[in-house]
Design an enzyme around this catalytic site. Structure first.
Site, PDB file in Angstrom:
ATOM      1  CG  HIS A  46      -1.983  -0.996   1.212  1.00 13.06           C
ATOM      2  ND1 HIS A  46      -3.117  -0.871   1.974  1.00 13.06           N
ATOM      3  CD2 HIS A  46      -2.125  -2.158   0.520  1.00 13.06           C
ATOM      4  CE1 HIS A  46      -3.917  -1.905   1.764  1.00 13.06           C
ATOM      5  NE2 HIS A  46      -3.320  -2.701   0.886  1.00 13.06           N
ATOM      6  CD  GLU A  48      -2.095   4.180   3.096  1.00 13.23           C
ATOM      7  OE1 GLU A  48      -3.292   4.401   3.371  1.00 13.23           O
ATOM      8  OE2 GLU A  48      -1.739   3.358   2.229  1.00 13.23           O
ATOM      9  CB  CYS A  76      -6.770  -0.552   5.108  1.00 14.26           C
ATOM     10  SG  CYS A  76      -5.032  -1.066   5.055  1.00 14.26           S
TER      11      CYS A  76
END
Length: 149
Positions: A46, A48, A76
């Site tokens: 992801h 991040e 998430c």
């Protein structure tokens, strides 16, 4: 935040879900990340997490205190956990994620008082731009799937 949107456009061009992340410390960009789950065949790739990994390596520390993470989509649970564990001070995100968001939509890990680190969260920054990019991506994906069927 505009830089995170620009990074999300890079993900879009790479045929990845268009999410971009930018980690800043004392006004300086330390790291950026874009979704690369498809390209890397990695469910943890992801935006991040990739930005956090790059920043930790650049700063030679897993403690990313006094930093702000800008991301186009609400993190998430996995990413919210990594944000907390890496001691990021502030999270700024664009649009909510009603299907997987763990910073207020489905749950709010960043507001859990029992954790030993707390993250300041600001949402809705450039939300329309972030949401429109995601909607455009998924609309094109659906259209391509209809053509190939």
């Amino acid at each position: 935040m505009q830089m995170a949107v620009n990074v999300a456009h890079e993900a879009y061009r790479a045929k990845e879900v268009p999410v971009g992340a930018v980690l800043v410390k004392e006004g300086e960009v330390i790291a950026t990340g874009l979704n690369q789950r498809e390209g890397l065949h990695d469910p943890t790739a992801h935006a991040e997490l990739l930005a956090i990994r790059t920043a930790a390596a650049a700063l030679r520390s897993w403690r990313l205190t006094d930093t702000t993470l800008y991301v186009t989509l609400e993190p998430c649970a996995m990413c919210a956990g990594a944000i907390i564990q890496s001691r990021i001070t502030r999270l700024v995100f664009g649009t909510k994620d009603p299907k997987a968001g763990a910073c207020g939509s489905i749950c709010d890990l960043t507001a859990e008082p029992r954790f030993n680190h707390h993250v300041m969260v600001q949402s809705g920054i450039l939300a329309e731009d972030c949401r429109n990019l995601l909607q455009q991506f998924f609309q094109q994906l659906r259209e391509a799937q209809l053509v190939s069927s």
